[in-house]
Design a protein around this motif. Structure first.
Motif, PDB file in Angstrom:
ATOM      1  N   LEU A 177      11.313   1.016  95.051  1.00 17.50           N
ATOM      2  CA  LEU A 177      11.387   1.322  93.613  1.00 17.50           C
ATOM      3  C   LEU A 177      11.322   0.044  92.789  1.00 17.50           C
ATOM      4  CD1 LEU A 177      14.175   4.057  93.375  1.00 17.50           C
ATOM      5  CD2 LEU A 177      11.739   4.303  92.888  1.00 17.50           C
ATOM      6  N   LEU A 178      12.055  -0.962  93.254  1.00 13.23           N
ATOM      7  CA  LEU A 178      12.056  -2.248  92.538  1.00 13.23           C
ATOM      8  C   LEU A 178      10.640  -2.809  92.442  1.00 13.23           C
ATOM      9  CD1 LEU A 178      15.104  -4.264  93.897  1.00 13.23           C
ATOM     10  CD2 LEU A 178      14.581  -3.827  91.502  1.00 13.23           C
ATOM     11  N   LEU A 179       9.913  -2.704  93.565  1.00 14.86           N
ATOM     12  CA  LEU A 179       8.572  -3.297  93.609  1.00 14.86           C
ATOM     13  C   LEU A 179       7.585  -2.548  92.713  1.00 14.86           C
ATOM     14  CD1 LEU A 179       8.306  -4.202  97.400  1.00 14.86           C
ATOM     15  CD2 LEU A 179       8.426  -5.795  95.484  1.00 14.86           C
ATOM     16  N   GLN A 180       7.975  -1.345  92.283  1.00 11.00           N
ATOM     17  CA  GLN A 180       7.077  -0.610  91.367  1.00 11.00           C
ATOM     18  C   GLN A 180       7.241  -1.074  89.923  1.00 11.00           C
ATOM     19  OE1 GLN A 180       8.236   3.402  92.284  1.00 11.00           O
ATOM     20  NE2 GLN A 180       7.112   3.384  94.229  1.00 11.00           N
ATOM     21  N   GLN A 181       8.294  -1.866  89.646  1.00 14.98           N
ATOM     22  CA  GLN A 181       8.544  -2.323  88.268  1.00 14.98           C
ATOM     23  C   GLN A 181       7.684  -3.535  87.956  1.00 14.98           C
ATOM     24  OE1 GLN A 181      10.524  -0.068  86.876  1.00 14.98           O
ATOM     25  NE2 GLN A 181      10.640   0.702  88.968  1.00 14.98           N
ATOM     26  N   LYS A 182       7.557  -3.765  86.651  1.00 21.81           N
ATOM     27  CA  LYS A 182       6.768  -4.926  86.221  1.00 21.81           C
ATOM     28  C   LYS A 182       7.701  -6.139  86.104  1.00 21.81           C
ATOM     29  CE  LYS A 182       3.697  -7.509  84.038  1.00 21.81           C
ATOM     30  NZ  LYS A 182       3.085  -8.449  84.954  1.00 21.81           N
ATOM     31  N   PHE A 183       7.542  -7.085  87.019  1.00 22.08           N
ATOM     32  CA  PHE A 183       8.281  -8.354  86.939  1.00 22.08           C
ATOM     33  C   PHE A 183       7.298  -9.452  86.533  1.00 22.08           C
ATOM     34  CE2 PHE A 183      11.030  -5.877  89.704  1.00 22.08           C
ATOM     35  CZ  PHE A 183      12.292  -6.200  89.217  1.00 22.08           C
ATOM     36  N   ASP A 184       7.849 -10.590  86.152  1.00 25.68           N
ATOM     37  CA  ASP A 184       6.972 -11.722  85.820  1.00 25.68           C
ATOM     38  C   ASP A 184       6.737 -12.612  87.037  1.00 25.68           C
ATOM     39  OD1 ASP A 184       6.690 -11.143  82.983  1.00 25.68           O
ATOM     40  OD2 ASP A 184       8.850 -11.506  82.923  1.00 25.68           O
ATOM     41  N   HIS A 185       7.563 -12.409  88.076  1.00 25.45           N
ATOM     42  CA  HIS A 185       7.432 -13.200  89.284  1.00 25.45           C
ATOM     43  C   HIS A 185       8.309 -12.551  90.354  1.00 25.45           C
ATOM     44  CE1 HIS A 185       8.788 -17.137  91.497  1.00 25.45           C
ATOM     45  NE2 HIS A 185       7.681 -16.703  92.039  1.00 25.45           N
ATOM     46  N   ILE A 186       7.782 -12.467  91.558  1.00 22.08           N
ATOM     47  CA  ILE A 186       8.596 -11.967  92.678  1.00 22.08           C
ATOM     48  C   ILE A 186       8.730 -13.092  93.698  1.00 22.08           C
ATOM     49  CG2 ILE A 186       8.789 -10.266  94.533  1.00 22.08           C
ATOM     50  CD1 ILE A 186       7.079  -8.374  92.840  1.00 22.08           C
ATOM     51  N   PHE A 187       9.967 -13.396  94.040  1.00 20.18           N
ATOM     52  CA  PHE A 187      10.261 -14.440  95.029  1.00 20.18           C
ATOM     53  C   PHE A 187      10.800 -13.742  96.265  1.00 20.18           C
ATOM     54  CE2 PHE A 187      12.433 -17.692  97.283  1.00 20.18           C
ATOM     55  CZ  PHE A 187      11.866 -18.911  96.902  1.00 20.18           C
ATOM     56  N   ASN A 205       0.476  -4.992  89.458  1.00 18.23           N
ATOM     57  CA  ASN A 205       0.852  -5.446  88.110  1.00 18.23           C
ATOM     58  C   ASN A 205       0.381  -6.860  87.830  1.00 18.23           C
ATOM     59  OD1 ASN A 205       2.355  -3.168  87.168  1.00 18.23           O
ATOM     60  ND2 ASN A 205       3.958  -3.711  88.634  1.00 18.23           N
ATOM     61  N   LEU A 206      -0.443  -7.394  88.708  1.00 16.83           N
ATOM     62  CA  LEU A 206      -0.869  -8.804  88.618  1.00 16.83           C
ATOM     63  C   LEU A 206       0.331  -9.737  88.504  1.00 16.83           C
ATOM     64  CD1 LEU A 206      -4.075  -8.863  86.389  1.00 16.83           C
ATOM     65  CD2 LEU A 206      -3.883  -9.180  88.848  1.00 16.83           C
ATOM     66  N   THR A 207       1.369  -9.423  89.260  1.00 16.22           N
ATOM     67  CA  THR A 207       2.581 -10.253  89.232  1.00 16.22           C
ATOM     68  C   THR A 207       2.446 -11.394  90.240  1.00 16.22           C
ATOM     69  OG1 THR A 207       3.908  -8.334  88.667  1.00 16.22           O
ATOM     70  CG2 THR A 207       5.087 -10.214  89.602  1.00 16.22           C
ATOM     71  N   PRO A 208       2.664 -12.635  89.805  1.00 14.43           N
ATOM     72  CA  PRO A 208       2.600 -13.736  90.773  1.00 14.43           C
ATOM     73  C   PRO A 208       3.737 -13.653  91.791  1.00 14.43           C
ATOM     74  CG  PRO A 208       3.263 -14.535  88.606  1.00 14.43           C
ATOM     75  CD  PRO A 208       2.970 -13.076  88.446  1.00 14.43           C
ATOM     76  N   VAL A 209       3.451 -14.079  93.007  1.00 15.20           N
ATOM     77  CA  VAL A 209       4.472 -14.024  94.050  1.00 15.20           C
ATOM     78  C   VAL A 209       4.696 -15.397  94.672  1.00 15.20           C
ATOM     79  CG1 VAL A 209       4.136 -11.616  94.768  1.00 15.20           C
ATOM     80  CG2 VAL A 209       2.738 -13.399  95.806  1.00 15.20           C
TER      81      VAL A 209
END
Ligand code: NAD
Length: 459
Positions: A177-187, A205-209
């Protein structure tokens, strides 16, 4: 935790980030100072939890977890003002007169996902960097370390505003569920398998990782190495946390001339450190779960055991074990071991070393070179692709926050610690400031006859 709650936490963090509060130097410093106090207050509880989840000794708990994080906070507090300052850089002829600077701006709302093996370190090291860089953080720890997760949750919920730092308990469904949200960066820190799940979700979401993954990290022991020291240090790096360390030496490649001496020394060293019955040693940890226990125990080929080989399924104990004369098709060479089993292969020239390393699927996260020759050290550094490592030591590079820590290729994307962590959680904003007291007409149309001058500038 329900989807609605997760959505609400992320939304509140975005609102809070947009308010600008977290960007202020003073706010960052206050939070880091508070975290330092909280660490001191919870140190004993964390130690007990680490003992419960992983059987960690107090020394290892402080060295690699609570002490490590407190040191990272202290260093960050000392350096943060300097890191935040815009950095002046060169301005080319084309943009004169003008000045150029790099500004560091926070990325925004970050998701940090931690693994089980260093649950405190790998939750808080990235969190410290994220806060120092002016971000908000949603933290998810591993479901395999329930005792540590409970203490971490208390540390955060009792002391921090969830709009700034939120803790999310839960297992795979919650993470999904968390990964479905729009974050600005996932570490993310964990296995390459889950790393690719994280990256696929972020791509939507084109979120940088940032991915801090694992792999099979080799230790190369050349014939000219200081053998006693090599054995001492490899033993330490391999068997700490019962081998559940991402940068632990996964296997050893030893020169044939010193193979027998290496194996004998290693067997003796293990007895010196953990006694004749390592199951009784207060300094030796346990495997995290029954699944991992069975996976690692199955790698022990009893015909190849030099020392160790004992297991106890009731307590997830696997003795420090060394396997001799291993080949690429041995079970212990098929995947990252992540346990106290050390396969030893031998070589007589570096082509054999390169063949072994390159036949394994990943560029390793770490590589350790034991040799007294500068030429040998440079040859191996130049010819093996790996994240980072040591010469005549192992795992200790992770403790030097001046060195960026991370992998390459399948062992990871991006690095952190010290200023590198601050930069990982910042966007480098490039700003050219042009003078207004003069305005060269070169760049404006009509361009007639101007290209000659442009060619001269860009030559
Ligand atoms: P893991 O990949 O199984 O789990 C890591 C995190 O991902 C956990 O929080 C877990 O809850 C979550 N997760 C698991 N399955 C998931 C799924 N299907 N979807 C979403 N999230 C999921 O890793 P682990 O077993 O906890 O840790 C061991 C691995 O981590 C090893 O490969 C090791 O090399 C690596 N590691 C790397 C570093 C590093 O700094 N590079 C440090 C420690 C561990």
């Amino acid at each position: 935790m329900q989807e609605q709650q997760i959505v609400s936490i992320v939304n509140q963090q975005r609102e809070f980030f947009n308010s600008g509060v977290t960007r202020a130097y003073q706010y960052r410093v206050e939070c880091l100072n508070k975290l330092k106090v909280v660490f001191k207050r919870y140190e004993q509880e964390l130690n007990a939890a680490l003992k419960q989840d992983l059987g960690k000794s107090e020394f290892e708990a402080f060295f690699a977890e609570t002490g490590f994080c407190q040191h990272e906070i202290t260093e960050t507090l000392k350096k943060l003002k300097g890191w935040m300052k815009p950095k002046r850089t060169w301005t080319g002829l084309l943009s004169q007169p003008g000045t150029s600077r790099i500004y560091y701006s926070p990325l925004g709302v970050n998701l940090i996902i931690a693994p089980y093996n260093y649950p405190v370190n790998l939750s808080f090291s990235p969190l410290i960097a994220a806060i120092a860089a002016g971000n908000t953080v949603v933290l998810k720890t591993s479901e395999m370390t329930p005792a540590c997760s409970t203490v971490i949750q208390k540390m955060l919920e009792e002391n921090f505003d969830p709009r700034h730092i939120a803790y999310i308990p839960g297992e795979i469904p919650e993470t999904t569920l968390l990964l479905q949200q729009k974050f600005d960066h996932i570490f993310f820190t964990g296995s390459p398998r889950v790393g690719s799940i994280v990256m696929a979700a972020a791509a939507k979401n084109l979120t940088p990782v940032t991915l801090e993954l694992g792999g099979k990290s080799p230790c190369i022991v050349h014939h000219d190495a200081n053998l006693d020291l090599a054995v001492k240090r490899i033993c330490n790096g391999k068997f700490m946390n019962a081998g559940q360390t991402c940068i632990a030496p996964d296997y050893v490649l030893v020169h044939r001339d010193v193979k027998e001496a290496f194996l004998q020394n290693m067997a003796q060293r293990i007895r010196d450190c953990y006694g004749d019955d390592p199951e009784q040693s207060p300094d030796f940890g346990r495997i995290i779960s029954a699944n991992h226990f069975s996976r690692i125990a199955a790698m022990i080929n009893l015909e190849k055991v030099v020392v160790g080989g004992q297991t106890n399924a009731e307590t997830n104990f696997i003795a420090p074990t060394v396997l001799r004369d291993c080949q690429l098709d041995d079970k212990a060479m098929q995947e990252e071991i992540f346990g106290p089993v050390l396969p030893v292969l031998d070589y007589s020239d570096f082509d054999e070393v390169y063949q072994v390393v390159s036949k394994l699927p990943q560029h390793p996260l770490a590589c350790y070179i034991y040799s007294s020759s500068d030429a040998v050290q440079q040859e191996l550094i130049a010819n093996i692709q790996f994240g980072g490592g040591c010469i005549n030591n192992c795992i200790m590079h992770v403790g030097n926050s001046y060195l960026p820590f991370g992998g390459v290729g399948e062992s990871g994307i991006g690095s952190y610690h010290g200023i590198h962590g601050f930069e990982r959680f910042s966007h480098k904003k490039s700003i050219l400031k042009s003078a207004t007291w003069i305005d060269f007409p070169l760049m404006y149309a009509p361009y007639k006859d101007k290209i000659k001058f442009l060619r001269w500038i860009l030559k």
